[in-house]
Design a protein around this motif. Sequence first.
Motif, PDB file in Angstrom:
ATOM      1  N   ALA A 342       0.839  -1.199   0.000  1.00 48.98           N
ATOM      2  CA  ALA A 342       0.000   0.000   0.000  1.00 48.98           C
ATOM      3  C   ALA A 342       0.872   1.246   0.000  1.00 48.98           C
ATOM      4  O   ALA A 342       2.049   1.191   0.395  1.00 48.98           O
ATOM      5  CB  ALA A 342      -0.914   0.013   1.229  1.00 48.98           C
ATOM      6  N   ARG A 344       0.152   5.230   1.282  1.00 48.16           N
ATOM      7  CA  ARG A 344      -0.850   6.107   1.892  1.00 48.16           C
ATOM      8  C   ARG A 344      -0.151   7.193   2.686  1.00 48.16           C
ATOM      9  O   ARG A 344       0.779   6.919   3.444  1.00 48.16           O
ATOM     10  CB  ARG A 344      -1.751   5.283   2.824  1.00 48.16           C
ATOM     11  CG  ARG A 344      -2.977   6.013   3.365  1.00 48.16           C
ATOM     12  CD  ARG A 344      -3.982   6.295   2.246  1.00 48.16           C
ATOM     13  NE  ARG A 344      -5.159   7.000   2.746  1.00 48.16           N
ATOM     14  CZ  ARG A 344      -6.241   6.399   3.215  1.00 48.16           C
ATOM     15  NH1 ARG A 344      -6.304   5.079   3.275  1.00 48.16           N
ATOM     16  NH2 ARG A 344      -7.268   7.124   3.616  1.00 48.16           N
ATOM     17  N   ASN A 345      -0.571   8.448   2.500  1.00 43.96           N
ATOM     18  CA  ASN A 345      -0.026   9.591   3.234  1.00 43.96           C
ATOM     19  C   ASN A 345       1.493   9.693   3.092  1.00 43.96           C
ATOM     20  O   ASN A 345       2.188  10.051   4.036  1.00 43.96           O
ATOM     21  CB  ASN A 345      -0.410   9.505   4.712  1.00 43.96           C
ATOM     22  CG  ASN A 345      -1.911   9.521   4.911  1.00 43.96           C
ATOM     23  OD1 ASN A 345      -2.629  10.186   4.174  1.00 43.96           O
ATOM     24  ND2 ASN A 345      -2.391   8.773   5.906  1.00 43.96           N
ATOM     25  N   TRP A 349       4.309   0.839   2.094  1.00 42.68           N
ATOM     26  CA  TRP A 349       4.351  -0.376   2.914  1.00 42.68           C
ATOM     27  C   TRP A 349       4.790  -1.540   2.029  1.00 42.68           C
ATOM     28  O   TRP A 349       4.137  -1.835   1.022  1.00 42.68           O
ATOM     29  CB  TRP A 349       2.991  -0.661   3.522  1.00 42.68           C
ATOM     30  CG  TRP A 349       2.495   0.435   4.445  1.00 42.68           C
ATOM     31  CD1 TRP A 349       1.937   1.616   4.083  1.00 42.68           C
ATOM     32  CD2 TRP A 349       2.541   0.430   5.866  1.00 42.68           C
ATOM     33  NE1 TRP A 349       1.630   2.367   5.193  1.00 42.68           N
ATOM     34  CE2 TRP A 349       1.977   1.651   6.307  1.00 42.68           C
ATOM     35  CE3 TRP A 349       2.984  -0.493   6.825  1.00 42.68           C
ATOM     36  CZ2 TRP A 349       1.862   1.980   7.650  1.00 42.68           C
ATOM     37  CZ3 TRP A 349       2.859  -0.183   8.166  1.00 42.68           C
ATOM     38  CH2 TRP A 349       2.314   1.038   8.580  1.00 42.68           C
ATOM     39  N   ALA A 446       3.301   2.543  11.965  1.00 38.81           N
ATOM     40  CA  ALA A 446       2.629   3.751  11.481  1.00 38.81           C
ATOM     41  C   ALA A 446       2.925   4.947  12.376  1.00 38.81           C
ATOM     42  O   ALA A 446       3.090   6.081  11.894  1.00 38.81           O
ATOM     43  CB  ALA A 446       1.120   3.506  11.402  1.00 38.81           C
ATOM     44  N   VAL A 481      -1.872  -4.197   7.090  1.00 42.55           N
ATOM     45  CA  VAL A 481      -1.618  -2.919   6.425  1.00 42.55           C
ATOM     46  C   VAL A 481      -2.878  -2.441   5.705  1.00 42.55           C
ATOM     47  O   VAL A 481      -3.275  -1.272   5.821  1.00 42.55           O
ATOM     48  CB  VAL A 481      -0.447  -3.057   5.423  1.00 42.55           C
ATOM     49  CG1 VAL A 481      -0.356  -1.808   4.535  1.00 42.55           C
ATOM     50  CG2 VAL A 481       0.860  -3.273   6.170  1.00 42.55           C
ATOM     51  N   ARG A 482      -3.548  -3.348   5.019  1.00 38.53           N
ATOM     52  CA  ARG A 482      -4.759  -2.941   4.272  1.00 38.53           C
ATOM     53  C   ARG A 482      -5.865  -2.499   5.228  1.00 38.53           C
ATOM     54  O   ARG A 482      -6.590  -1.554   4.948  1.00 38.53           O
ATOM     55  CB  ARG A 482      -5.210  -4.094   3.387  1.00 38.53           C
ATOM     56  CG  ARG A 482      -4.241  -4.385   2.253  1.00 38.53           C
ATOM     57  CD  ARG A 482      -4.748  -5.453   1.303  1.00 38.53           C
ATOM     58  NE  ARG A 482      -3.729  -5.744   0.305  1.00 38.53           N
ATOM     59  CZ  ARG A 482      -3.087  -6.899   0.182  1.00 38.53           C
ATOM     60  NH1 ARG A 482      -3.364  -7.902   1.011  1.00 38.53           N
ATOM     61  NH2 ARG A 482      -2.177  -7.073  -0.756  1.00 38.53           N
ATOM     62  N   THR A 485      -4.756   1.031   6.490  1.00 38.85           N
ATOM     63  CA  THR A 485      -4.660   2.120   5.520  1.00 38.85           C
ATOM     64  C   THR A 485      -5.888   2.252   4.642  1.00 38.85           C
ATOM     65  O   THR A 485      -6.033   3.246   3.916  1.00 38.85           O
ATOM     66  CB  THR A 485      -3.442   1.909   4.590  1.00 38.85           C
ATOM     67  OG1 THR A 485      -3.642   0.704   3.820  1.00 38.85           O
ATOM     68  CG2 THR A 485      -2.159   1.811   5.367  1.00 38.85           C
TER      69      THR A 485
END
Length: 486
Positions: A342, A344-345, A349, A446, A481-482, A485
């Motif tokens: 992933a 994200r932001n 990952w 995170a 992770v999924r 996120t």
Amino acid sequence: MARDPSTLGRLDDWDGVRAVVAGFGASGAAAVDNLLHLGAEVTALAENARPEILERAELLEVLGAQIDIHTGATETLPEDVDVVVTSPGFRPDSPLIRAATARGIPVWGEPELAWRLRDPQRPAPWLCVTGTNGKTTTVQMLESILRAAGLRAVAAGNVGLPLTEVVMDPDPYDVVAVELSSFQLHYTSSMAAESAAVLNVADDHVDWHGTMAAYAADKGRIYQGVQRACVYNVADPVTEQLVRDADVVEGARAIGFTLGTPAVGMVGVVEDVLADRAFVEERRTSAAELGTLDDLPSTAPHVVANALAAAALARSHGVAPAAVRDGLRAFRLGGHRIAVVAERNGITWVDDSKATNPHAAASSLSAYDSVVWIAGGLAKGARFEELVERTRDRLRAAVLIGQDRQLIADALARHAPDVPVIEVTPGETGPVDGADLMARVVAAAAAAAQAGDTVLLAPGCASMDQFTDYAARGDAFAAAVRAATG
């Protein structure tokens, strides 16, 4: 009357040969099946009664094998045995192997048996690969290249099909891409590859081999009897020394692979081009283009190195540069190998659960500039000092799990004391399943990560203390992770 199996091949009658097959995985079952087909009397021993083992046992018992599956079955060698075919799980000091050695009984691995059973009319050459890390990727890349060249080829051995299945196939292969572990190589004696590569040698499996010297020596057995090319890693002097020590066929060449500009007799990288200065006639003044970095599934340094090794083996077999390029373009990395889960932001990952030793973890870490590193598990006797020294400037933080996490924590304290360390333990409320553990690992990572960072699962350890295998560990990480996120 005892018979000497060392004198027999696939065209001989094995009637009267008494074989013991130790271990009942896919390769062990293939060995039993084919020994029975040749006429041998086969006893198969195993201690693990998993459903798939029992299913194989039932089938082979119908075919005529004597099956013994129970705790302690592999502790004693039966009387009247002519050969033992062992799985890689049996160490040289295990009771069964020691008993065979004491009685002068030959002990073969399944690859050694397969080598002896090749078709003498059409003995497909073997292009063999070993190394602490990268074996499977390299062999699968090699298979893709060989197929792009129009050859009937298959990846086999420590990956893919058992080698006895390959060599006994009634429709012969043109060439076989063979992955061999140090365990399998320990039990080879007559095998001689057309060309072979040792990708790297680093701390791993010392618990099995006893010493690093013994581990390296078993890796080096892959070069014995090589006919065309011994491919080695220019950045790893141990691999070059193994080539120097090998007894090869007159005329076999030493071919280096490098991430830098290749010298004469090497393959390497010139700007973004994979360049061959080993298998071209005018190699002193020119090079052949084998593709570009854009043709690879990743430009991580270890993936590029694997591609170069695969290319060198293919070129030694006479594959054209265009087929190398096409094969590399078609190749896709297997699961849990530097797989982006992933983004994200501003945080990426990455699942590299297949990095099960420090050398593999270091290769993975070197592909990223700023990393929150998730590590730990079963160290198998390995140490982490060199890894931390090499990669400390890349580490934002470390999240540690597993039985041997303290080894990594100690190395970080000594060599990277400014790197924050978060330990995620099973806790005090009872057992923790993989999903719960990884949810807390991902939350900790995170909290430590910043925009521009990579959160990297590259454990540097085996997984079996907390997970079924590295794939289960990677799956749990990806799922967490999924969930975190979206």
